[in-house]
Design a protein around this motif. Structure first.
Motif, short mmCIF file in Angstrom:
data_model
loop_
_atom_site.label_atom_id
_atom_site.label_comp_id
_atom_site.label_asym_id
_atom_site.label_seq_id
_atom_site.Cartn_x
_atom_site.Cartn_y
_atom_site.Cartn_z
N TRP A 338 0.88 -1.17 0.00
CA TRP A 338 0.00 0.00 0.00
C TRP A 338 0.91 1.22 0.00
CZ3 TRP A 338 -3.96 -0.96 4.56
CH2 TRP A 338 -4.57 -2.21 4.38
N HIS A 339 0.70 2.12 -0.94
CA HIS A 339 1.61 3.26 -1.08
C HIS A 339 0.80 4.55 -1.17
CE1 HIS A 339 5.83 4.35 -2.85
NE2 HIS A 339 5.64 4.82 -1.65
N TRP A 340 0.68 5.24 -0.04
CA TRP A 340 0.02 6.55 -0.05
C TRP A 340 1.04 7.61 -0.42
CZ3 TRP A 340 1.32 10.86 2.81
CH2 TRP A 340 0.42 11.95 2.74
N LYS A 341 0.62 8.57 -1.28
CA LYS A 341 1.52 9.60 -1.79
C LYS A 341 0.81 10.95 -1.67
CE LYS A 341 2.94 6.05 -5.04
NZ LYS A 341 2.95 5.60 -6.45
N SER A 342 1.49 11.90 -1.04
CA SER A 342 0.85 13.17 -0.71
C SER A 342 0.40 13.95 -1.94
CB SER A 342 1.79 14.04 0.13
OG SER A 342 2.97 14.37 -0.59
N ALA A 343 1.10 13.80 -3.06
CA ALA A 343 0.75 14.56 -4.27
C ALA A 343 -0.03 13.73 -5.27
CB ALA A 343 2.01 15.12 -4.92
N ARG A 344 0.24 12.43 -5.35
CA ARG A 344 -0.31 11.64 -6.45
C ARG A 344 -1.54 10.81 -6.10
NH1 ARG A 344 4.95 8.77 -8.83
NH2 ARG A 344 5.58 8.86 -6.63
N THR A 345 -1.65 10.30 -4.86
CA THR A 345 -2.83 9.49 -4.54
C THR A 345 -3.79 10.18 -3.58
OG1 THR A 345 -1.87 8.34 -2.62
CG2 THR A 345 -1.42 7.42 -4.82
N GLU A 346 -3.31 11.11 -2.74
CA GLU A 346 -4.18 11.78 -1.79
C GLU A 346 -5.34 12.52 -2.47
OE1 GLU A 346 -6.06 13.44 1.48
OE2 GLU A 346 -4.79 11.66 1.25
N PRO A 347 -5.14 13.17 -3.62
CA PRO A 347 -6.28 13.86 -4.25
C PRO A 347 -7.45 12.94 -4.56
CG PRO A 347 -4.23 14.66 -5.19
CD PRO A 347 -3.87 13.48 -4.33
N SER A 348 -7.21 11.66 -4.83
CA SER A 348 -8.30 10.74 -5.15
C SER A 348 -8.86 10.06 -3.91
CB SER A 348 -7.81 9.66 -6.12
OG SER A 348 -6.98 8.73 -5.46
N GLY A 349 -8.21 10.25 -2.75
CA GLY A 349 -8.67 9.59 -1.53
C GLY A 349 -8.31 8.13 -1.47
N HIS A 350 -7.14 7.77 -1.99
CA HIS A 350 -6.72 6.37 -2.02
C HIS A 350 -5.24 6.25 -1.70
CE1 HIS A 350 -10.43 6.07 -4.39
NE2 HIS A 350 -10.41 4.77 -4.15
N ALA A 351 -4.81 5.02 -1.47
CA ALA A 351 -3.41 4.64 -1.53
C ALA A 351 -3.24 3.73 -2.73
CB ALA A 351 -2.98 3.91 -0.26
N ASP A 352 -2.10 3.80 -3.36
CA ASP A 352 -1.83 2.97 -4.54
C ASP A 352 -1.65 1.53 -4.08
OD1 ASP A 352 -1.55 2.57 -7.20
OD2 ASP A 352 0.38 3.58 -7.41
N ASP A 353 -2.42 0.62 -4.66
CA ASP A 353 -2.36 -0.79 -4.28
C ASP A 353 -1.52 -1.55 -5.30
OD1 ASP A 353 -2.78 -3.17 -3.00
OD2 ASP A 353 -4.92 -3.30 -3.42
N LYS A 354 -0.39 -2.08 -4.84
CA LYS A 354 0.53 -2.83 -5.71
C LYS A 354 0.97 -4.10 -5.01
CE LYS A 354 2.37 1.20 -8.17
NZ LYS A 354 3.61 1.84 -8.69
N PHE A 355 1.81 -4.87 -5.66
CA PHE A 355 2.38 -6.04 -5.01
C PHE A 355 3.78 -6.28 -5.56
CE2 PHE A 355 0.19 -7.60 -8.72
CZ PHE A 355 0.89 -8.72 -9.18
N LEU A 356 4.56 -7.04 -4.80
CA LEU A 356 5.97 -7.28 -5.09
C LEU A 356 6.17 -8.74 -5.45
CD1 LEU A 356 8.53 -5.44 -4.96
CD2 LEU A 356 9.05 -6.54 -2.78
N VAL A 357 6.93 -8.98 -6.53
CA VAL A 357 7.21 -10.35 -6.97
C VAL A 357 8.71 -10.54 -7.13
CG1 VAL A 357 4.98 -10.55 -8.12
CG2 VAL A 357 6.95 -9.71 -9.41
N HIS A 358 9.08 -11.75 -7.52
CA HIS A 358 10.49 -12.09 -7.66
C HIS A 358 11.08 -11.48 -8.94
CE1 HIS A 358 13.68 -14.98 -9.14
NE2 HIS A 358 14.15 -14.62 -7.98
N ALA A 359 12.33 -11.04 -8.84
CA ALA A 359 13.10 -10.58 -9.99
C ALA A 359 14.57 -10.78 -9.65
CB ALA A 359 12.79 -9.12 -10.32
#
Length: 778
Positions: A338-359
């Motif tokens: 979960w990645h909340w960002k003061s400039a990029r996701t806060e205006p929409s009222g969300h946190a960016d939902d991502k996931f991490l995999v092997h590389a």
């Protein structure tokens, strides 16, 4: 505040039908648009009947969700939490996605208590440097439990709460302080020499709660710069203090006097580069963890998300953005982000939902959940940003919503500004996590609240209804010792990475990379993944102590710039490259290196041109080598190659071929850069270049003499030359020092050149001559 009570409204929007579960009212308070007003074509929708319909969505029925990415039916039931939307967000901008509507209305499976889990938490201060805890424990407790948080063990108690008791609005006044945990966040990821301000240890307060359907979090901290940081890479027109012109990204503002980041090691004494960034909150929850990183005493996210030091640039003060290698280490291991960002996701009222995999290596394993993100880039299109606010270039807000974005037009004035990112409603799994934040400028403190379904049913999300993890027994590392770290570093690491962590480079790369201001997580990661370091036995506490010492090592050396220009040709083949890397002119013609760097510049050969030489710290036509002690400007000059006209052909020599003559350099006498070459010739023989302003063609030895016609003199170019084993004679001609005054070459004169050489293998008389050619000098 909107307290969602029942399904009953369907909202039709830009990307399809978005049915928002609920009816409610929105108070008529000041908006968060420019000057606090509610503006735009849909400002009229401040009627409570329209409150749940975000930006022009009209109520319809029946209750269902038909979106761009999914189709779902929202069951009619009570939704058991509250959230707040400002009128500006609600009426003028999109804040809830189709998936969020489903989140607000969908029912999760009932379970007495969710499954305890380990997780990681970090906050970022207007850069990619961050602090936090790489391993915390989320302890779900039922109503009536007497279990309290334990900062020593990193235990965060998630208390069971009643419906509607928490409002997700960026205000923590509805959280019970007894269930909040304050930990001292350690530096988790500093670049060795960052273009941003270093992270500083920060106290983080975290709380959690749950009910039958949702999990809630609150995170509070004092911002290191006392700045909400909502201007990430914002387009600014004109001079920002460094002589900029046109549209450029907002330059980094640096440390704030009196704020915590003013105490960062690299906050003073040098110029920070790079563009303005933003503040962030980062959660990581394990989904599959075969390595056992998220377990009692495990390293948590330390194994996943830290810099690849070998991609750091030797001989420069700044690393920049491109060295983070974030991924799991084992195929099949995954983590929810979960990645909340003061400039990029806060205006929409969300946190960016991502996931991490092997590389592997420096490849990124960070992957976006299915669906639309809450923002997209407002990239440059030619000399201007692609989009602007519909109100024109006078708009100064930090937010640009897609409903307000129009194609760029007009003539910008100095100081005009346009947001670099455009906000919109996320969709599908990308919008699972609702988040709202509040920033108090008086104290510089952030409060960020989160809510998500306990289980989303998506394979890219952590399931909080999964099996419970065993509780922690190993204390969280919350304090460090610089002196103990220095001692441990000197005995284990200094032999390779040098006494100050400055690293050991060769001419362009690292033998042992720079580790100044590394984090404990980075050290743990390196020991676990770099074979050359596998012999080290260092505990987590020792790694943090070493990091505490290394984070005191600033060593920002004075640096100087080298600027290269190319003169004499616009041919695309004309180029100059540097060692150390950084200059590939004409694409990149300047670089900055630290004082004392040994710099080598090399000019490429260009068909039809000769390289005349260098100006600045070098001369001549070879590589330009110098030690950097001040700013340097260097010009690489080319000139059209001389046209040597071969007018006389000699005879073959003992190699079986006729020796040809070549003229290298400029026709301009003033450049004095002529080199003569004759080949092929017998190896191990002596020869001499000759020249004359008279032409003829007569037999001479085994060849033909082509100079000296009309009684003119033949001049010898000294000294004689030897072919050695190269099969060629090469002679640099000093036009400024002719063998006699009568042999002076002047602009406008024509002179012929030839090479006489010994060739005993051909028999008597044992000598031959090359072809001959003439040049008209400028």
């Amino acid at each position: 505040m909107v307290h969602m009570t029942e399904v009953g409204t369907v909202c039709q929007g830009l990307a399809g039908d978005h049915r928002i579960a609920g009816r409610g009212t929105i108070p008529r308070t000041a908006g968060d648009g420019p000057n606090g007003q509610n503006t735009g074509p849909h400002a009229r929708r401040q009627d409570p009947l329209h409150a749940p319909c975000i930006h022009g969505f009209e109520p319809q029925s029946p209750p269902q969700c038909i979106g761009e990415h999914s189709t779902a039916t929202i069951p009619a039931r009570v939704v058991d939490f509250s959230f707040t939307i400002s009128p500006y967000q609600a009426m003028h901008h999109i804040t809830l996605s189709c998936l969020t509507a489903a989140l607000l209305g969908a029912s999760a499976s009932a379970q007495t208590t969710p499954g305890d889990t380990y997780f990681s938490l970090a906050i970022t201060e207007n850069s990619h440097n961050h602090v936090g805890a790489k391993r915390l424990f989320l302890d779900f407790e039922p109503s009536g439990s007497n279990t309290t948080p334990d900062a020593n063990l990193g235990r965060v108690v998630s208390r069971q709460t009643g419906a509607g008791s928490i409002t997700v609005d960026g205000d923590a006044s509805d959280w019970d302080p007894a269930y909040l945990t304050t930990i001292h966040g350690l530096v988790q990821n500093n670049y060795p020499l960052s273009e941003f301000i270093d992270a500083v240890g920060t106290d983080l307060t975290i709380g959690s709660a749950w009910n039958s359907n949702y999990v809630f979090f609150v995170v509070q901290w004092e911002d290191a710069g006392h700045d909400a940081s909502t201007r990430i890479k914002k387009w600014i027109h004109g001079d920002q203090g460094g002589g900029e012109s046109g549209w450029n990204q907002k330059v980094h503002t640096g440390a704030t006097a009196g704020a915590p980041n003013s105490a960062a090691v690299n906050a003073t004494g040098h110029t920070l580069s790079g563009a303005e960034s933003e503040d962030r909150v980062f959660f990581m929850f394990p989904m599959t963890d075969s390595e056992g990183n998220f377990a009692d005493g495990g390293p948590g996210c330390a194994m996943y998300c830290h810099p690849n030091l070998l991609e750091d640039v030797a001989w420069q003060n700044y690393t920049g953005d491109g060295v983070v290698a974030m991924h799991t280490n084992m195929a099949g291991d995954e983590a929810d982000i979960w990645h909340w960002k003061s400039a990029r996701t806060e205006p929409s009222g969300h946190a960016d939902d991502k996931f991490l995999v092997h590389a592997l290596g420096s490849a990124s394993g960070r992957t976006s959940d299915n669906g639309l993100s809450a923002y997209y880039g407002n990239d440059a299109s030619g000399a201007n940003p692609t989009s602007m606010h519909s109100s024109g270039l006078s708009y100064t807000g930090d937010r640009l919503y897609d409903v307000d974005a129009v194609p760029y037009s007009g003539s910008a004035l100095s100081g005009d500004q346009i947001p670099r990112y455009i906000s919109r409603a996320p969709a599908a799994s990308r919008g699972d996590v609702i988040a709202h934040a509040g920033f108090d400028p008086a104290t510089g403190r952030w409060t960020v609240e989160f809510v998500r379904l306990l289980t989303t049913g998506n394979i890219d999300d952590h399931d909080f209804l999964g099996a419970a993890a065993a509780p922690p027994t190993v204390p969280l590392i919350a304090s460090t010792s610089v002196s103990a770290g220095q001692s441990k570093y000197n005995s284990n690491c200094a032999g390779c990475h040098q006494g100050t962590g400055a690293g050991l480079p060769n001419s362009d790369n690292w033998i042992f990379p720079r580790v100044q201001r590394a984090s404990g997580s980075l050290i743990q990661k390196a020991i676990a993944t770099v074979p050359a370091m596998s012999w080290l036995s260092i505990s987590e506490k020792e790694a943090e102590d070493i990091a505490a010492y290394l984070q005191t090592q600033a060593i920002f050396l004075p640096s100087h710039s080298v600027t290269v220009s190319i003169a004499g040709t616009s041919d695309a083949a004309a180029s100059v490259t540097s060692i150390p890397g950084g200059i590939t002119c004409p694409d990149t013609c300047s670089a900055e290196w630290v004082d004392g760097t040994q710099v080598t510049l090399s000019a490429a050969s260009v068909p039809g041109y000769s390289f005349v030489g260098w100006s600045g710290p070098c001369s001549g036509t070879g590589d330009c080598n110098f030690t950097l002690t001040a700013d340097e400007s260097v010009t690489a000059t080319y000139a059209p190659a001389c046209d040597l006209v071969v007018y006389c052909t000699s005879n073959s020599n003992s190699t079986g071929s006729v020796a040809n003559i070549e003229f290298e350099g400029s026709c301009a006498v003033s450049n004095n850069d002529v080199t003569l070459v004759a080949s092929p010739v017998p190896n191990g023989q002596m020869g001499m270049f000759i020249y004359s302003d008279g032409l003829r063609d007569v037999p001479f030895g085994h060849g033909r003499l082509c100079l000296g016609g009309g009684g003119t003199s033949i001049y010898r170019i000294q000294p004689p030359v030897a072919s050695g084993g190269s099969g060629a004679f090469v002679s640099a001609v000093d036009l400024a020092n002719p063998p006699s005054a009568s042999g002076t070459i002047t602009p406008g004169s024509t002179w012929a050149f030839q090479c006489w050489y010994r060739d005993p293998s051909a028999g008597a008389p044992g000598y031959n001559l090359s072809n001959a050619g003439y040049v008209v000098f400028d």
